[in-house]
Design a protein around this motif. Structure first.
Motif, mmCIF file in Angstrom:
data_model
loop_
_atom_site.group_PDB
_atom_site.id
_atom_site.type_symbol
_atom_site.label_atom_id
_atom_site.label_comp_id
_atom_site.label_asym_id
_atom_site.label_seq_id
_atom_site.Cartn_x
_atom_site.Cartn_y
_atom_site.Cartn_z
ATOM 1 N N LEU A 14 120.538 54.350 -50.939
ATOM 2 C CA LEU A 14 120.952 53.155 -50.820
ATOM 3 C C LEU A 14 122.462 53.042 -51.494
ATOM 4 N N ALA A 15 122.644 53.951 -52.273
ATOM 5 C CA ALA A 15 123.913 53.582 -53.525
ATOM 6 C C ALA A 15 125.169 54.013 -52.539
ATOM 7 N N SER A 16 126.185 53.296 -52.890
ATOM 8 C CA SER A 16 127.602 53.638 -52.613
ATOM 9 C C SER A 16 128.343 53.331 -53.876
ATOM 10 N N GLY A 17 129.465 54.183 -53.877
ATOM 11 C CA GLY A 17 130.331 53.828 -55.196
ATOM 12 C C GLY A 17 129.519 53.390 -56.388
ATOM 13 N N GLY A 18 129.733 52.447 -56.799
ATOM 14 C CA GLY A 18 128.858 51.790 -58.111
ATOM 15 C C GLY A 18 127.738 50.916 -57.865
ATOM 16 N N ASP A 19 127.428 50.755 -56.741
ATOM 17 C CA ASP A 19 126.464 49.589 -56.230
ATOM 18 C C ASP A 19 125.306 50.726 -55.933
ATOM 19 N N ALA A 20 124.022 50.388 -56.652
ATOM 20 C CA ALA A 20 122.883 51.142 -56.204
ATOM 21 C C ALA A 20 122.263 50.429 -55.225
ATOM 22 N N MET A 21 122.494 49.277 -54.795
ATOM 23 C CA MET A 21 121.825 48.507 -53.641
ATOM 24 C C MET A 21 122.709 48.407 -52.430
ATOM 25 N N ALA A 22 123.779 48.950 -52.273
ATOM 26 C CA ALA A 22 124.836 48.668 -51.367
ATOM 27 C C ALA A 22 124.354 48.726 -50.015
ATOM 28 N N MET A 23 123.534 49.719 -49.569
ATOM 29 C CA MET A 23 123.148 49.862 -48.272
ATOM 30 C C MET A 23 121.658 48.941 -48.010
ATOM 31 N N ALA A 24 121.146 48.470 -49.130
ATOM 32 C CA ALA A 24 120.114 47.680 -49.013
ATOM 33 C C ALA A 24 120.248 46.529 -48.068
ATOM 34 N N ASP A 25 121.371 45.969 -48.163
ATOM 35 C CA ASP A 25 121.496 44.676 -47.406
ATOM 36 C C ASP A 25 121.956 44.960 -45.990
ATOM 37 N N ARG A 26 120.776 44.549 -45.093
ATOM 38 C CA ARG A 26 121.119 45.147 -43.674
ATOM 39 C C ARG A 26 122.094 44.435 -42.855
ATOM 40 N N ARG A 27 122.077 43.009 -43.342
ATOM 41 C CA ARG A 27 123.019 42.381 -42.460
ATOM 42 C C ARG A 27 124.420 42.762 -42.730
ATOM 43 N N ARG A 53 129.396 45.964 -41.064
ATOM 44 C CA ARG A 53 130.014 47.170 -41.069
ATOM 45 C C ARG A 53 130.102 48.144 -39.973
ATOM 46 N N LEU A 54 128.871 48.457 -39.641
ATOM 47 C CA LEU A 54 128.841 49.493 -38.506
ATOM 48 C C LEU A 54 129.360 48.700 -37.306
ATOM 49 N N VAL A 55 129.076 47.601 -36.879
ATOM 50 C CA VAL A 55 129.718 46.978 -35.635
ATOM 51 C C VAL A 55 131.307 47.149 -35.730
ATOM 52 N N LEU A 111 133.433 55.469 -45.312
ATOM 53 C CA LEU A 111 134.076 54.601 -44.357
ATOM 54 C C LEU A 111 133.277 53.117 -44.507
ATOM 55 N N LEU A 112 132.230 52.986 -44.740
ATOM 56 C CA LEU A 112 131.359 51.763 -44.523
ATOM 57 C C LEU A 112 131.526 51.013 -45.781
ATOM 58 N N TYR A 113 131.800 51.586 -47.090
ATOM 59 C CA TYR A 113 131.911 51.115 -48.340
ATOM 60 C C TYR A 113 133.288 51.388 -49.075
ATOM 61 N N PRO A 114 134.334 51.294 -48.344
ATOM 62 C CA PRO A 114 135.435 51.602 -49.242
ATOM 63 C C PRO A 114 135.574 50.824 -50.637
ATOM 64 N N PRO A 115 136.188 51.379 -51.367
ATOM 65 C CA PRO A 115 136.415 50.508 -52.777
ATOM 66 C C PRO A 115 137.123 49.259 -52.443
ATOM 67 N N ASP A 116 137.825 48.878 -51.601
ATOM 68 C CA ASP A 116 138.611 47.732 -51.245
ATOM 69 C C ASP A 116 137.791 46.827 -50.454
ATOM 70 N N GLY A 117 136.693 47.375 -49.802
ATOM 71 C CA GLY A 117 136.165 46.587 -48.916
ATOM 72 C C GLY A 117 136.507 46.560 -47.334
ATOM 73 N N ASP A 118 137.761 47.164 -47.334
ATOM 74 C CA ASP A 118 138.430 47.320 -45.879
ATOM 75 C C ASP A 118 137.976 48.227 -44.901
#
Length: 312
Positions: free
Chosen positions: A64-77, A82-84, A284-291
């Motif tokens: 579930l981790a991406s970057g420094g966020d261990a729960m990044a991919m746990a937020d399904r919404r 991001r996928l859409v 791509l789904l969790y870039p550092p700047d969120g873009d």
């Protein structure tokens, strides 16, 4: 949920999210209807002869981790938003995902005309003592065919010190043969690992280890006619990708703190004759700047340039 002040961060509207949750709870048959109604792509490759997929099967393995966020991919919404957004880019040909995520994207109407590769073996949970035991717990060949998907993806982590690798080899070989018999793509991701005496695992990215993994994966199953390989970028892509004639895609992998260096590394690998495209997830789904939109556009440009097109 309302849009944040930073408009670059994707989000699903309340109507989209609540509609998805209501369908999930009240109309399970909507999933099979969505599979049957999906408009399939005219072919696996784009008109440019390339393929660009977004990977979304990490949560099924508990990664579930991406970057420094261990729960990044746990937020399904957030993940679905991001996928859409990524799938809306015209150069993104499709998605690689586990059944739950593929079905949610179908219900959101995000997979019309897109390539869909179903993720098959997710049993080697991230951080588990049995993590290298990559058992098949997702799609199988029969369900991939029944759902009208374009193929199946399997993880093949190779550790010479772990006997469970033998079982994964056998499982992948059977899946390759079953998919081929149905005329479907078998996308194999062979990754060599080394387990240290303290139990920690390290992905080997040296040329001999990656070339060896490619040759092992190329020979799996009763035929290699429908096999594709999914490989990480590396320091010597010419030597590594010369180890096979099978079509390959470059694995984006875990994002580094420097996206520009990721893109540079992918570009070198994408220029190899056997390489046909790019499969990227968290980078791509969790870039550092969120873009997400800009990250996807940058990767699409790298793929275009690697295959001889001028930057747009």
């Amino acid at each position: 949920m309302t849009a944040t002040a930073d408009i670059r961060v994707p989000y699903l509207s309340d109507a989209q999210w609540e509609g998805l949750l209501t369908t999930r709870a009240t109309d399970p048959r909507a999933v099979s209807k969505a599979y049957a109604a999906r408009r399939r792509p005219t072919g696996l490759l784009s008109e440019r002869g390339t393929i660009f997929l977004v990977a979304a099967d990490h949560p099924a393995r508990g990664a579930l981790a991406s970057g420094g966020d261990a729960m990044a991919m746990a937020d399904r919404r957030s993940l679905l938003a991001r996928l859409v957004e990524a799938l809306e880019h015209p150069d993104v040909d499709g998605v690689l995902g586990s059944p739950d995520i593929v079905e949610e994207l179908l219900l959101l109407g995000a997979l019309e005309g897109k390539v869909v590769i179903g993720s098959m073996n997710r049993g080697g949970l991230d951080g588990a003592t049995w993590t290298m035991d990559d058992r098949f717990t997702g799609y199988d060949a029969a369900s991939i065919a029944a759902c009208g998907l374009e193929g199946g993806k399997m993880l093949l982590r190779i550790d010479d010190r772990d006997p469970s690798t033998a079982g994964t080899l056998e499982g992948c070989a059977l899946a390759v043969g079953e998919l081929a018999a149905l005329g479907l793509v078998a996308m194999v991701e062979p990754l060599p690992y080394h387990r240290s005496d303290d139990g920690s695992l390290r992905l080997l990215k040296d040329t001999p280890a990656l070339a060896r993994a490619i040759t092992i994966a190329s020979a799996l199953g009763t035929t290699s006619a429908h096999t594709w390989l999914k490989m990480p970028s590396c320091d010597d892509p010419e030597a590594v990708f010369n180890a096979t004639t099978l079509p390959c895609v470059v694995l984006g992998g875990v994002p580094s703190p420097e996206p520009d260096k990721d893109l540079e590394s992918w570009g070198r690998a994408l220029k190899q004759p056997t390489v046909r495209g790019l499969v990227v997830g968290r980078a791509l789904l969790y870039p550092p700047d969120g873009d997400v939109r800009s990250a996807v556009a940058a990767a699409a440009t790298v793929l275009r340039v690697a295959h001889g097109e001028a930057p747009q």
